[in-house]
Design a protein around this motif. Sequence first.
Motif, PDB file in Angstrom:
ATOM      1  N   LYS C  49      27.996  -1.938 126.544  1.00 26.92           N
ATOM      2  CA  LYS C  49      27.312  -0.831 127.196  1.00 26.92           C
ATOM      3  C   LYS C  49      27.400   0.438 126.347  1.00 26.92           C
ATOM      4  N   SER C  50      28.612   0.765 125.955  1.00 26.70           N
ATOM      5  CA  SER C  50      28.771   1.985 125.188  1.00 26.70           C
ATOM      6  C   SER C  50      28.068   1.892 123.838  1.00 26.70           C
ATOM      7  N   VAL C  51      28.172   0.727 123.251  1.00 22.84           N
ATOM      8  CA  VAL C  51      27.546   0.542 121.954  1.00 22.84           C
ATOM      9  C   VAL C  51      26.036   0.730 122.053  1.00 22.84           C
ATOM     10  N   PHE C 104      30.489  11.139 126.665  1.00 23.30           N
ATOM     11  CA  PHE C 104      31.210   9.978 126.137  1.00 23.30           C
ATOM     12  C   PHE C 104      32.239   9.459 127.121  1.00 23.30           C
ATOM     13  N   GLN C 105      32.508   8.168 126.906  1.00 26.39           N
ATOM     14  CA  GLN C 105      33.426   7.507 127.812  1.00 26.39           C
ATOM     15  C   GLN C 105      34.836   8.077 127.733  1.00 26.39           C
ATOM     16  N   GLU C 106      35.285   8.376 126.509  1.00 26.42           N
ATOM     17  CA  GLU C 106      36.660   8.846 126.401  1.00 26.42           C
ATOM     18  C   GLU C 106      36.720  10.331 126.085  1.00 26.42           C
ATOM     19  N   ALA C 186      25.127   8.971 130.438  1.00 29.68           N
ATOM     20  CA  ALA C 186      26.466   9.296 130.922  1.00 29.68           C
ATOM     21  C   ALA C 186      27.285   8.024 130.911  1.00 29.68           C
ATOM     22  N   ASP C 187      28.255   7.976 130.012  1.00 37.64           N
ATOM     23  CA  ASP C 187      29.080   6.776 129.874  1.00 37.64           C
ATOM     24  C   ASP C 187      30.375   7.002 130.637  1.00 37.64           C
ATOM     25  N   GLU C 188      30.481   6.418 131.773  1.00 39.83           N
ATOM     26  CA  GLU C 188      31.666   6.591 132.617  1.00 39.83           C
ATOM     27  C   GLU C 188      32.019   8.063 132.783  1.00 39.83           C
ATOM     28  N   SER C 460      36.383  -1.615 123.046  1.00 40.10           N
ATOM     29  CA  SER C 460      35.692  -0.797 124.042  1.00 40.10           C
ATOM     30  C   SER C 460      36.739  -0.074 124.881  1.00 40.10           C
ATOM     31  N   GLY C 461      36.277   0.914 125.631  1.00 39.23           N
ATOM     32  CA  GLY C 461      37.199   1.714 126.438  1.00 39.23           C
ATOM     33  C   GLY C 461      38.054   0.868 127.354  1.00 39.23           C
ATOM     34  N   GLY C 462      37.436  -0.066 128.019  1.00 41.36           N
ATOM     35  CA  GLY C 462      38.176  -0.879 128.969  1.00 41.36           C
ATOM     36  C   GLY C 462      39.145  -1.814 128.265  1.00 41.36           C
TER      37      GLY C 462
HETATM   38 MG    MG Z   1      32.344   1.617 127.086  1.00 38.49          MG
END
Ligand code: MG
Lengths: 306, 298, 620, 485
Positions: C49-51, C104-106, C186-188, C460-462
């Motif tokens: 997803k993020s990619v 960004f997610q992070e 919007a990533d997370e 990935s973040g998760g």
């Molecule tokens: Mg992600």
Amino acid sequence: MLHYFLRRLAALVPVLFLISIFVFLFIHALPGDPARLLAGEAATQEEVESVRKALKLDRPLLTQYVDFLKNLATGDLGTSLRTGEPVSAMIARAFMPTFWLSVCALAWSLLFGLVAGVISAVRRGSPGDHAGMFLSVSGISMPNFWLGLLLMQFFSVNLGWVGTSGFDEPSDLILPSITLGAGVAAVMARFTRSAVIDVAREDFIRTARAKGLREKVVIWKHALRNALIPVVTMAGLQFGFLLGGSIVVEKVFRWPGLGSLLLDAINFRDYAVVQAEIMLFSLQFLLINLAVDMLYGFINPAIRYK
Amino acid sequence: MALASDTSPVVPKEKTARSPFSEFRRRFVTRRAALASGFFLLLMLAMALIAPWILPFGPDEFDYRNTLSGPSALHWAGTDEFGRDIFARILNGAKLSMFIGFLSVTIGAVIGVVAGLLAGYYGGWLDSIVMRISDVLFAFPGILLAIGIVAILGAGLTNVIIAVAVFSVPAFARIVRSGTLGLKETTYVEAARAAGAPNAIIMFRHILPGVLGAVIVYFTMRIGTSILTATSLSFIGLGVEPSVAEWGAMLSTGREYMLAGKWHLTFFPGLAIFLTVLCFNILGDGLRDALDPKLDDN
Amino acid sequence: MAAANVLELAGLDISFGHGDYTFNAVRSLSLEVKRGETVAIVGESGSGKSVSALSIMRLVEFGGGRIEGGRIRFRRRDGREIDLASLDPEEARRIRGNEIAMIFQEPMTSLNPVFTIGDQIVEAIVTHQKKSRREAAKIALDMLQRVRIPDAAQVMKRHPHQLSGGMRQRVMIAMALSCKPQLLIADEPTTALDVTIQAQILRLIRELQQEQSMSVVFITHDMGVVAEVADRVVVMYRGEKVEEGDVETVFRSPSHPYTKALLKAVPHLGAMRGTSAPAPFPVPGKSDEAPAAPAAPAAPIAYDSEPLLSVRGLTTRFDIGEGLFGRITKRVHAVEGLNLDIWPGETLGLVGESGCGKSTTGRSILRLVEAEATKLRFDGEDLTRLSKSDLQKLRRRIQFVFQDPYASLNPRLTVGYSISEPMLLHGLEDRRNAFDKAVWLLEQVGLQADHANRYPHAFSGGQRQRIAIARALGTDPKLIIADEAVSALDVSVQAQVINLLMDLQARFGLAYLFISHDMAVVERISHRVAVMYLGQVVETGPRASVFEDPRHPYTRRLMSAAPVPDPQKRITDRPLITGEVPSPVHPIGNPPAINEMLEVGPRHFVAREENGGRPAHRAA
Amino acid sequence: ADLGIAMDQIFQKMDPHNSNYNVDYVAASGVVERLIGFDQNMKLVPQLATSWEGSDDAKTFTFKLREGVTFHDGTPFDAAAVKANFDRLADQSQNLAKNSLFKVVESVETPDDFTVVLKLKEPFGAMINTVAHPSVVIHSPKALAELGTGVEKKLVGTGPFKFKEWVPGERLVLEKNENYWDSGWPKVDKVTFFPVTESATRASMLLSDEVQFVHILPAELSERVQSSGGYEVLEVPGITVWTASLNMLKEHFKDERVRRAFNLAVDQQAFVDVVYSGHGIVPDSPIAPDTRFYEAQEPLKTDVEEARRLMKEAGYEDGFEIEIWGTNSSTGVRMLQFLQQQLSQINVRAKIVPMEGATRSEKVFSSMVPEESTFDMLMGGWSPSTGDADWHLRPVYATEGWIPKIYNMAFYSNETVDKAIQDALNTADPEKRQAAYSIAQKQIWKDNPVVWLAIENKMAGRKKGLSGVFQMPDGTMQYSKAAFE
Ligand SMILES: [Mg+2]
Ligand SMILES: Nc1ncnc2c1ncn2[C@@H]1O[C@H](COP(=O)(O)OP(=O)(O)OP(=O)(O)O)[C@@H](O)[C@H]1O
Ligand SMILES: Nc1ncnc2c1ncn2[C@@H]1O[C@H](COP(=O)(O)OP(=O)(O)OP(=O)(O)O)[C@@H](O)[C@H]1O
Ligand SMILES: [Mg+2]
């Protein structure tokens, strides 16, 4: 931070005092007899002894140190054994030429080093990067006298664009500062390159790009600022060095600066001058490094001082 | 439905545990330029060792009828003011110059890195002491310090190396300290601390690799400077004997003849130093890249 | 490209690495987003997803990825249509942050540590809009206030490391929104936000969306959020799109097995009503309906015995300086007189407003930040009196999962090494076994053995979050402080990880201090709950009493703001809270008053309401 | 026209009475003059004295002074002025560097305004040359009275140039004295001296016309100057004799055969070629040809076979290990390397030790205890700045000159030599002195207390068209008669 700064500043006094003892002992421990040196190799022993008396070098060491300290406390750096001039006057005269030389050398080499370093980092592995490496390595492996003489031959003797040596007008700064800065520029370029590569892949650089910032801004503002700590450290070190006056460059270019003064003083074991100069260098180093330490906090706010 | 199945098309499976060091080695061997440079340096050393058997001239063969002659088929790099073959001297000097350059910087780097790590990591009085000492070391003009060191320890190769090492310590200490100050505030250092890592582990495993890039760069640059510094020591009578073939010394004596058009006296030793420093730099770049896993996927 | 579409992805392929190591992260992804529409992308953690989002921004190549094929068509403001995938980088730059913005997610690592918050937002505005810095600063301030950052004017002058996770996330949101993009990715964006603020943010996005018919691509794991905001849903699984449809259809009648499993794993707030003990999630695939029984029945908690961890009067403050030399004028009272107890085998859920001091509490307990005037007892030992080396040894028994997994992993160590390190440090295993155990732990949290030799940046973040959890489990600790430890996991993986945690608890009597914003998760796993507000606990008690009978107004607000994972129960007109945001920053010499706690039920305490954060008395 | 001159050293003390350095004498020579000067070949020529003579017992010396000369400050030049200066030099309490030259002086008398008579305590045949020593200048008595030792900051003399400005380490500026006694001179308006220690920089300054004369041009650079038209290289044989003294307190050097073997083993011509690029001569006497009372001895031979034979005879067929001390200048280091190589031919293994100047000063000249000396050979060069054999033979070869007292670094001690040197001092009669020095030179040459090495040429660079500026065999130079074409 202000607190920290003031504390560090206050701590300089005992540090300088310790340095003064160390310097005094060190200098007197060096082999070499100033009286003999001043009298000359051809002098008879009587001549040497009369010089020794005239210089008051026949007194016990402790008395000499106490005198030195007393004078220092009143801001009197003593008189030169060699010329009989007040040391403060000699240093005052030599300080500005060295200051200008080091500022010029540092300015261009920092500029060049940063630009070359950043470009190499951004274009890692490109011909430009290789050229940067080549130049830097040349800069570091070419001894100062070599480069200095070469530049002098070419620009002064052959082309006649600038004077060979001495410091009479601003244009005289060009060749010596290039010579002096070459090594600095080389180190700065390599340093900057490495530091920028380190940060270029961080997430916040991605954020900067996501904002649509120009690549220039991304690199020169966001990446460089984060890469600046090692670069500033190096610059501080180099500036400290340069302010001490480069003996070789000053000699080649007949520069009336601290380096020449120091060389003569060392050669003649002119204790008062050597002591005063080392004290001055120490103070400069302490101050520059204090400034650099304070800069760390501004560059990277996560660095805290307690 | 098992979510943790192994069917995803990820990288080939490797079951062996890789230590950070073996990881580093794995990544390093893929850097061809760096390997080539390392190889070149070794080759130069090897040539230096076998030079007596392959060269027609020894480094100490004087020939007063053939002084200062330019490069020729016989004397590839010409002869010096004593008629000695410069090429033979360069090869012969490789041992000593590379040894002095490398060893002294290594010693300086090791001491400086440790001092810088401790100062930056612990801060406080330790930081003050280490950094003030390094300030003073810096403030002492090089030759004075050298005269002092040798006055205390005596002249000779070992002491030259020590003297040059001492010059290098403060810079390494400062560089490492500055990096440490920043890295010790990172979350992964905090995480290591939270996991119960002792300070030594935090310093050497978590912080040190982060500052090593800068250390390597300075290290490789410093080698050239050290070769030249060692020479200036032998010139004030503190180093190795001046008749011993050594690059820096050859370069220095050659300067007298530079303006007289005898460029080969300085050019060839200069070239040798240049190539050495270049190789060390390429090697250093390879090392620092290998230390940075993020550069892997380029 | 259909006229109504703003974005169309067609056959997008993205890969990492070369040669033997090539890895196709996304395979032939197609997707369209209409003007004004909100498309939610949900899916497995690590499914790409993020990619994909990054490749729309044309940022994936800076992270070592490549767009191997496919189109990314985008309609610009002026109506022109372009292919982002083949656009020249300079053009792409002009679109980034201007017409397309991304959160960004992070957020922790995505802000530049050396610039102030204000500078970073202002810069984004000035780059694309013809505004002076001063005007931009006003917009930035306004934006920060709208995302409900307390003391926004002052936060503008602060640096990222001085903000809590949620605050940084809100800064990122403010930055992205300040440019008024056409398309927002919007990533997370709300993982680090408590539900009250999350509700505000979602509302804010919706408002802006309506104002300027902005399209939104919303990547999230929170099905409640999906239900609340999405028009359409795209489900990704292992790099591919497996399902797409409008939100109601997907929720009502999912077709792909993964989607089904996913929806089944969604925790519902209130699902635990009437029970007192925590219960694991139903394991997808095992039994369809009833929650699986825990592997071993959890022993009841012995509340009359000595607590494992007892915290009294925990107070942590941060100085914030101003001016050139940083004269200290104010203090953040991050944690103020906080009391906590955790018994062996117990899970204490810690919830609270973003920035209220939850992470700081965790860090203070481990003495990672120095707290003032605090009594800390753990396992019969006084933590504050412990020597450095004893403290170090003791840390084996307390493990911490940081809110920011990426930053907490050493970028230069393989994750396998990072996971085995704590075991090696405490001499629990030899090298070989430690690594084997690390691999086993990775598999336990749903990753694979061969991930062990990869570096943190390649996850990935998760995935990173699971690595951090695996690391914490390695040393057989007695207490784990888990700071937002499962927030970036898709619900199915989340269920798996939580079940693992509960299983370990049942087997080894592990205790958890579980810091989370996800009320449903907290409800499921906690024995007791503590609610924090402005550095102090305002309500604490057994999970059932707090959730079923919340007493403190803030607790009530939290309960009601939690999104419901059902698009039909969508509340679209939740009122925006306006006005001054309470702030934990006080001038020096003026500390806040300590709440007085009243017992309102068995072990259920609530702060006296009139003292709810307002100073009751000033320092004499 | 202005004249620029680059010197090889920095100026120390502008007052020649108080300096031991040639550069100082050179710079001052245009401002303060002496009674007697030297010409290009170190022959005495009148300056402020028009004639002079010594008594037979070498105890009374009379000087007739030039009339009509005034100092720059207007004070007339007369016998009183000379007396003031001579008294100053003879006054041991002043601690002046050059007091020792006048140690033998008992009194200075002025029978009339233009006659000065020196009365000595004991015979000193070399007194005329002593008075000609470049440090024996005549300051204005008024300036001496007013400034005392301060004259070194502001010289006042009778010379063709007036002192204008001195920036230590940087430059010394002199300007034309319009009232110079030698009418028609000087012909340049301004003379600026630059101390430039780096020889390549000196050459560059000449080639870019920043200076018109370079004092001391290393042989390696002479080619460069010569080859670029417009400049010429001046070359005169010097009077500095370079030697490597053999420590005769050491067992192996007590043996005359070993010392001889050393001299035979070393190829002096090769030394000149390598160290001075051929710009020098091989000595054929302990003193240089331009030194007064020089007498050529049997020329040196190089015969390694013979040297080996002598070593064998002395029982050193396999040689021995020695330590050679020298200076760390580039020529110094070259000398050491050369000797090391040459001596290896007779199996002597030499460790060479170049010393930094100050260290050398301590080790050789201050803390030296002859009986404990550790060196075997010591490099050194001596130039008699009085131009007289006395000031070469006495310091270097007389027993009274053993270091650290003066410069006898071989610890050579020979009664014949000591006596001859003393005899020569006891008379002012040149013939008698010649005879005495002849004995001394012969004996020293025979004894080989040192390895004789070279007498290097003094080289200088000059712009074509410039005349009257030239270097002297003793390492000084003259510029009073400078003129551009
Ligand atoms: Mg992600
Ligand atoms: N630099 C990289 N090198 C190799 N693989 C990578 C890299 N970056 C990401 N990946 C892999 O790409 C896949 C997709 O990652 P992505 O970040 O898109 O997942 P995601 O769907 O956003 O997951 P999450 O919900 O956990 O954030 C993951 O399996 C990840 O391991
Ligand atoms: N190093 C610091 N310097 C100054 N202020 C800080 C620092 N660290 C945290 N703070 C402040 O302390 C307060 C509490 O932060 P903390 O990280 O504990 O919040 P949190 O409850 O974990 O929030 P979130 O849920 O958003 O992560 C915040 O107002 C934050 O700005
Ligand atoms: Mg937090």
